[in-house]
Write an enzyme that holds these catalytic residues in place. Structure first.
Site, PDB file in Angstrom:
ATOM      1  CG  HIS B  67     -54.638 -19.595  10.219  1.00 27.48           C
ATOM      2  ND1 HIS B  67     -53.431 -19.293  10.816  1.00 27.48           N
ATOM      3  CD2 HIS B  67     -54.368 -20.621   9.366  1.00 27.48           C
ATOM      4  CE1 HIS B  67     -52.494 -20.092  10.343  1.00 27.48           C
ATOM      5  NE2 HIS B  67     -53.035 -20.918   9.473  1.00 27.48           N
ATOM      6  CG  ASP B 312     -53.751 -24.057  11.173  1.00 30.17           C
ATOM      7  OD1 ASP B 312     -53.733 -23.849   9.940  1.00 30.17           O
ATOM      8  OD2 ASP B 312     -52.783 -24.550  11.785  1.00 30.17           O
TER       9      ASP B 312
END
Lengths: 318, 431
Positions: B67, B312
């Site tokens: 991610h 992220d």
């Protein structure tokens, strides 16, 4: 006494009992200045103050402007509409440009919580928060404290309930901190949709019914209900709000003792407060406004480096 | 990857930790032709071999991050695929999966091919594209999963936007089964989270900021688990942040559903108090939560309820973060601090062993997303990281390989220095 406020006033949360008391004590002699035929002292002569208002304000802006002028400061008002802000300039650029003109203080009203501390961290001038988003409105909190102290002779041990839209209220937050620092008991009352999450962890008692709050309190601080809260779905209607949470003379009459009524204004008569309450014998709404000028003079004076004991000593400027 | 794979590499005398084969011992590792070719003591060095002495260092399968946001195409001032891949290898990552919420979004085979070819041209970490679930990420109709997979996509996601339509999520999970790819969902009930700037709780109340309740994530997690049961599809839950989500995932796994989940380093390290002072480098979505949530995420990483760590990684230009909290964008860069945070926040306090940390950061993502790497068995991809778990360094954002500097850990001392990152049998980073 050697209490100082530091560089900025962004909120009451971080102040001490001594600092708040020093501001209130300093405000006392400034009340008298506004009663003179010539309402002016030279305390801030030569100081330049910018009133930077990114949100519309009448009462607070005028109150600050009177306070500044009665202290002989030079002031400039900047409203967001019509300034470079409306051309997309960032807050930090606006501030740096103002500072490049060699100013001493900025009074800021802004729609974003944290805007005052953001500014204070980035410029050398003193910054006074005149309301940042739903965070704090410290001078309103201070003028409420001064008004309560005038009325009751003390803050310690008082029971004060804040009624209404606490969720969106910077006035509520400043009141909670200020009152708690000075030893008052604080309640909040309103529909659960308008009370912030975990608010009891700020050290307040939550009342679900306004009748219970009235029975408990020595004073009620009735918040303005922004009319747009209805369209946003927080309450079903203004009519129902008044019926369930309105501070009405009927409700006050049923209480076992008199309750002092404060309101930060502007009022929606017939919504959060009925006219006969606002205009009644227990209302201190206009004394709040009068005290606003004195409290703001005190804050400006202290941040500019004035000694808190100037007032009690009689002072060379008087 | 490039065809010129260079000379063989012998990594000698390191502590080789490979959870994929239950290995944790001091031994040697030999790479050649882009693959692991030898594992054992006292391996001989072939002709022309580069010999790396790894005494006192950990040798592990390269880290894999499912991610990341690489911002290219569209926001190359924040990051490019090349700078993101450089940041990855500096952090010990040998493979990263690029979220498709770029400008334009990656919702068709040619866009997927663009990301893949830029990653190959950079020649650093492997860059695996993730395609959109819906055309334009508008949440209306399915993108062409089959063509995107053929072009190199390894998963689909509308990350940044939650899939609010349960019907769309159902069809995505069903349709993805044909291709054996996970559907990665950003779990957030949009109306419940609307306008929120941080976690809903006492800190937001004090700061006067609109909160995002934990329920906004959990409602969506519950729905996705239910749809996983309905469809049999593989749902991958992105950046889990609440203790309620952990409980829901635990239940789904007990039921045997194809549900996997990731957690970000900031969610196992920080709490909402970090937002005090309106620090925009503590603003993310999902937001930093409460200490009980952080602890639940840690325990979920220990017991496997949460399968893997994913950063992220979200680069933003400093101007964008240098503003009012409400107006600042969400997210922080994460690739160059992830391993150190896992060591500091998980391994040092005894939540995870080093081996389990490597499982969560390498083996699990490779296994669950069917990616190369994640193993040091002979024949596996030549993707290796060598790091010193004890050596400390100070986070200086100006020295990041990423183009962006938005980190809440500036100035902090962290354990764990990357000494060598090898991708496809080639040394791509030396520290």
């Amino acid at each position: 006494m050697s209490v100082t406020l530091g560089k900025d006033l962004v909120g009451l949360e971080s102040l001490t009992r001594e600092q708040i008391t020093a501001i209130l004590d300093t405000a006392e002699p400034f009340k008298e200045v506004s009663e003179r035929p010539i309402k002016k002292v030279p305390a801030l002569r030569g100081k330049t103050i910018v009133n930077l208002f990114f949100e519309a304000s009448t009462r607070t802006r005028i109150s600050f402007e009177f306070a500044e002028k009665r202290l002989s400061a030079d002031t400039v008002n900047v409203a967001a509409a019509g300034s470079s802000v409306s051309k997309g300039e960032t807050l930090v650029d606006t501030a740096r440009n103002l500072e490049a003109m060699r100013i001493d203080m900025v009074v800021i009203r802004h729609g974003a919580s944290g805007a005052a501390s953001f500014l204070g961290d980035r410029i050398r001038s003193n910054v006074i928060n005149a309301g940042d988003g739903t965070h704090e409105h410290p001078t309103q909190g201070l003028l409420d404290l001064l008004t309560l102290r005038d009325r009751f002779g003390r803050i310690e041990g008082l029971k004060v309930c804040i009624v209404g839209d606490v969720l969106h209220s910077r006035v509520a937050r400043s009141n909670i901190w200020g009152l708690r620092h000075l030893g008052a008991e604080v309640g909040v009352c309103g529909p659960a949709t308008l009370l912030p999450r975990d608010v009891e962890r700020m050290g307040v008692t939550v009342f679900r019914r306004v009748e219970e709050a009235i029975e408990w309190a020595d004073a009620l601080n009735v918040l303005r209900l922004q009319l747009e809260r209805m369209s946003a779905g927080f309450i079903p209607s203004l009519r129902e709000y008044n019926r369930v949470f309105g501070v009405t003379s009927e409700r006050l009459a049923r209480a076992s003792r008199d309750v002092v009524i404060l309101h930060p204004g502007p009022m929606n008569r017939g919504v959060e407060i009925d006219s006969d309450v606002a205009d009644g014998p227990h209302s201190v709404i206009l004394p709040q406004v009068t005290n606003g000028v004195a409290v703001r003079m005190a804050v400006l004076y202290l941040l500019a480096g004035g000694a808190p004991d100037w007032a009690s000593a009689g002072g060379e400027d008087k | 990857m490039t065809t010129n794979r260079g000379a063989p590499i012998l990594i000698r005398g390191g502590r080789v930790i490979d959870p994929s084969q239950g290995l944790d011992e001091v031994t040697d590792l030999l790479l050649d032709g882009g693959r692991i070719v030898g594992l054992g003591r006292n391996l001989g060095a072939p002709d022309g071999c580069r010999v790396v002495t790894a005494t006192g260092l950990v040798v592990a399968p390269g880290l894999i991050d499912v991610h990341v946001h690489l911002r290219e195409p569209g926001q190359e001032d924040r990051e490019t695929i090349a700078s993101g891949a450089a940041s990855a290898v500096a952090g010990g990552f040998t493979a990263i999966c690029a979220m498709p919420n770029t400008d334009p979004v990656i919702d068709n085979q040619s866009a997927v091919g663009f990301v893949k070819s830029r990653g190959e041209a950079a020649g650093l970490a492997r860059v695996f594209p993730i395609g959109c679930i819906s055309v334009g990420q508008r949440g209306e109709r399915l993108a062409e999963f089959g063509e995107m997979v053929a072009a190199g996509a390894v998963a689909v996601s509308d990350d940044g936007n939650p899939v609010m339509s349960s019907h769309l999520m159902r069809t995505a999970l069903e349709y993805a089964r044909t291709f054996g790819i996970p559907v990665a969902d950003h779990c957030e009930d949009t109306p419940l989270a609307q306008g929120g700037a941080m976690h809903e709780g006492i800190v937001a109340t004090r700061m006067g900021l609109k909160g995002i309740p934990a329920a906004a994530e959990e409602i969506h997690v519950a729905r996705d688990c239910i749809l996983a049961e309905l469809t049999g599809g593989h749902v991958h839950l992105c950046h889990m942040s609440t203790r309620g989500s952990v409980a829901l995932i635990r239940r789904a796994k007990e039921m045997g559903l194809a549900v996997t989940a990731e957690a970000a380093p900031h969610h196992f390290s920080l709490t909402h108090e970090r937002c005090e002072g309106y620090d925009t480098n503590a603003k993310m979505n999902p937001p930093l939560r409460e200490a009980e949530d952080r602890d639940a995420i840690r325990h979920a990483l220990a017991d496997g309820t949460i399968d893997c760590i994913a950063t992220d990684h979200a680069p933003h230009h400093y101007d964008a973060k240098e503003r009012e909290f409400d107006d600042a964008p969400n997210g922080i860069v994460g690739l160059e601090t992830a391993l150190s945070l896992a060591l500091r926040e998980l391994v040092r306090p005894g939540v995870l062993t080093l081996a389990l940390m490597i499982e969560r950061m390498s083996c699990a993502p490779a296994r669950l997303w069917h990616l190369p790497g994640g193993s040091l068995r002979p024949g596996a991809a030549g993707d290796v990281v060598v790091f010193d778990p004890e050596a400390e360094w100070t986070v200086e954002p100006s020295r990041f390989r990423s183009k962006s500097r938005n980190t809440p850990w500036a100035g902090e001392v962290m354990p764990g220095r990357i000494r060598l990152t090898v991708v496809d049998g080639r040394v791509v980073y030396e520290g």
